[in-house]
Scaffold this motif. Structure first.
Motif, short mmCIF file in Angstrom:
data_model
loop_
_atom_site.label_atom_id
_atom_site.label_comp_id
_atom_site.label_asym_id
_atom_site.label_seq_id
_atom_site.Cartn_x
_atom_site.Cartn_y
_atom_site.Cartn_z
N LEU A 266 -18.62 40.67 -83.63
CA LEU A 266 -19.41 40.97 -82.44
C LEU A 266 -18.75 42.06 -81.59
O LEU A 266 -19.44 42.89 -80.99
N GLY A 267 -17.41 42.04 -81.54
CA GLY A 267 -16.70 43.04 -80.75
C GLY A 267 -16.88 44.45 -81.28
O GLY A 267 -16.75 45.43 -80.53
N GLY A 268 -17.19 44.59 -82.57
CA GLY A 268 -17.46 45.90 -83.14
C GLY A 268 -18.87 46.37 -82.89
O GLY A 268 -19.21 47.52 -83.20
N ARG A 269 -19.71 45.50 -82.36
CA ARG A 269 -21.13 45.83 -82.16
C ARG A 269 -21.58 45.76 -80.71
O ARG A 269 -22.72 46.11 -80.40
N SER A 271 -20.12 44.73 -76.31
CA SER A 271 -19.09 44.78 -75.28
C SER A 271 -18.05 43.68 -75.50
O SER A 271 -18.38 42.49 -75.51
N LYS A 272 -16.80 44.07 -75.64
CA LYS A 272 -15.72 43.09 -75.81
C LYS A 272 -15.46 42.32 -74.52
O LYS A 272 -15.16 41.13 -74.56
N LYS A 273 -15.59 42.98 -73.39
CA LYS A 273 -15.26 42.30 -72.13
C LYS A 273 -16.27 41.18 -71.83
O LYS A 273 -15.90 40.12 -71.35
N THR A 314 -10.17 35.15 -78.47
CA THR A 314 -9.77 36.12 -77.44
C THR A 314 -8.83 37.18 -77.99
O THR A 314 -8.72 38.27 -77.42
N VAL A 315 -8.12 36.88 -79.09
CA VAL A 315 -7.06 37.77 -79.57
C VAL A 315 -7.60 39.07 -80.14
O VAL A 315 -7.17 40.16 -79.72
N PRO A 316 -8.55 39.06 -81.11
CA PRO A 316 -9.06 40.35 -81.58
C PRO A 316 -9.75 41.14 -80.48
O PRO A 316 -9.69 42.38 -80.47
N LEU A 317 -10.39 40.46 -79.54
CA LEU A 317 -11.08 41.16 -78.46
C LEU A 317 -10.08 41.80 -77.49
O LEU A 317 -10.23 42.97 -77.10
N THR A 318 -9.05 41.05 -77.09
CA THR A 318 -8.06 41.60 -76.15
C THR A 318 -7.25 42.70 -76.80
O THR A 318 -7.04 43.77 -76.20
N PRO A 383 -15.12 42.73 -64.58
CA PRO A 383 -15.03 44.13 -64.13
C PRO A 383 -14.16 45.04 -65.00
O PRO A 383 -13.88 46.18 -64.61
N ILE A 384 -13.67 44.59 -66.17
CA ILE A 384 -12.84 45.43 -67.03
C ILE A 384 -13.61 46.70 -67.41
O ILE A 384 -14.78 46.65 -67.78
N ASP A 385 -12.93 47.84 -67.30
CA ASP A 385 -13.50 49.13 -67.71
C ASP A 385 -13.12 49.37 -69.16
O ASP A 385 -11.96 49.60 -69.48
#
Length: 399
Positions: A266-269, A271-273, A314-318, A383-385
């Protein structure tokens, strides 16, 4: 020489499986080791908390060495430290001995054999389009380790006793050393400005996004360390047998095999935040359900599996956000610096869980704090950019 992508992914996943899996068995040793040595739960918990904080302190330095010299030697050294820590843990007769073995040596081992170093290598060898899913695949290796190693460790303790079980786990952790060859060699330098490690850290610290990642990861550390260490004992305190707590902990690992992979995909497709925001918020919902529902085996198993879906996802996303925002040249070191926040949280989760239990005779307050922190982390990640840093290269001198 650079290793193939397939070799890096396979060896990286296996190393994480062993390193994270063996670590997850620590909570199984607490009931028997504290009784055998006359320790309180908070004394045992302090050693594991020390392990977590030293893991966090050492990992940025492990990342610097891996970025500069290659990860293979760092991982092999971590494997040796892991074996020594487990063997000396068996001989620990005082809390100070346990601080040295389970705390110092295993904390040092984990700094070189887990996410900061392994995922830094993965990000450097995998093309950007496939990077997030690759991080999810390798993260799933760590999850499978928890699923497999918790019942493995429980079986060893039941069949051989805690003392002999530690030696068998030491032999198991020794497999990390030959696997380090799969990630050996100097990684090709990532594209980007020629920053020093100090300049990269200074740049990151000036950005609010770095602090949002750091402190949300702190909450993740509180959650995972508290539950990994204290969940089996909490289940026993509810009147259920140890096997129910062990199974619930194993189901966390089983659920996270799917959770880590899905988070990477999902993070590759998207928003990770926002994925992180949902993960932290849903953790609080699950904790609230655990507190309100009867503590039957079915409820505990469902909690374990559902929490597993949100566990190391949370690890692959962070880690992906660190590479995406700050670039790959110093990604192992910067991921390790953010991971220090996770380990500060791990220290608090492991140790304060023991302190709260010792003083109140119950884990309830610790669960309520964990739920509130999940809501706090969900607020932090929103709010992460996610945009990469726009850097201006210095102009060439004109003659």
């Amino acid at each position: 020489m650079m290793k193939s992508t397939r070799t890096v992914l396979i060896c990286g996943a296996l190393i994480l499986m062993l390193a994270m899996g063996v670590r997850q068995t620590m909570g199984l040793f607490m009931p028997q080791m504290t009784v055998a040595n006359g320790w309180s739960r908070d004394e045992f918990a302090l050693a594991i908390a020390t392990q977590n904080i030293l893991w966090g302190i050492f990992v940025p330095f492990a990342g610097v060495i891996a970025d500069r010299c290659g990860a293979g030697r760092v991982i092999a050294f971590g494997g040796v430290s892991y074996v020594l820590g487990l063997v000396l843990m068996a001989f620990s007769t005082t809390p100070m001995h346990l601080e040295t073995s389970a705390g110092l040596l295993i904390g040092l081992a984990l700094s070189g054999t887990t996410f900061g170093v392994i995922m830094g290598v993965v990000q450097k060898v995998v093309p950007p389009a496939k990077r997030s899913i690759a991080l999810g695949i390798v993260g799933a290796g760590g999850s499978f380790g928890q699923f497999a190693m918790v019942p493995y460790g429980g079986t060893l303790i039941a069949g051989l006793g805690w003392y002999t079980a530690l030696f068998v786990l030491a032999a198991t952790a020794a497999l990390i050393i030959p696997l380090a060859a799969g990630l050996s060699g100097k990684m090709l330098a990532a594209q980007g400005p020629q920053q020093t490690a100090r300049e990269a850290v200074a740049e990151a610290i000036r950005m609010p996004t770095f602090h949002l990642l750091f402190w949300s990861y702190f909450v993740c550390g509180v959650h995972t360390a508290f539950m990994a260490l204290h969940l089996p004992s909490y289940v026993q305190d509810t009147g259920q047998p140890l096997m129910v707590g062990m199974t619930a902990l194993a189901l966390i690992g089983f659920g996270n095999i799917f959770g880590s992979y899905a988070a990477g995909w999902l993070g590759g497709r998207g928003s990770k935040k926002w994925l992180l925001t949902w993960i932290y918020g849903l953790r609080s919902v699950l904790i609230l359900a655990l507190l309100l529902l009867p503590k039957t085996p079915l409820v505990l198993y469902a909690f374990g599996f559902c929490m597993g879906l949100l566990w190391l996802s949370t690890v692959p996303l962070t880690n992906g956000l660190v590479g995406q925002i700050f670039g790959l040249r110093h990604v192992s070191m910067l991921s390790g610096t953010v991971f220090l926040g996770h380990q500060l949280g791990s220290f608090c989760g492991a140790w304060l869980g023991g302190v709260i239990y010792t003083r109140s005779g119950s884990y309830d307050l610790a669960w309520w704090i964990a739920m509130a922190l999940g809501i706090f982390a969900a607020i932090l990640t929103a709010p992460i950019d996610e945009k990469p840093i726009a850097r201006v290269e210095p102009a060439l001198a004109v003659r």
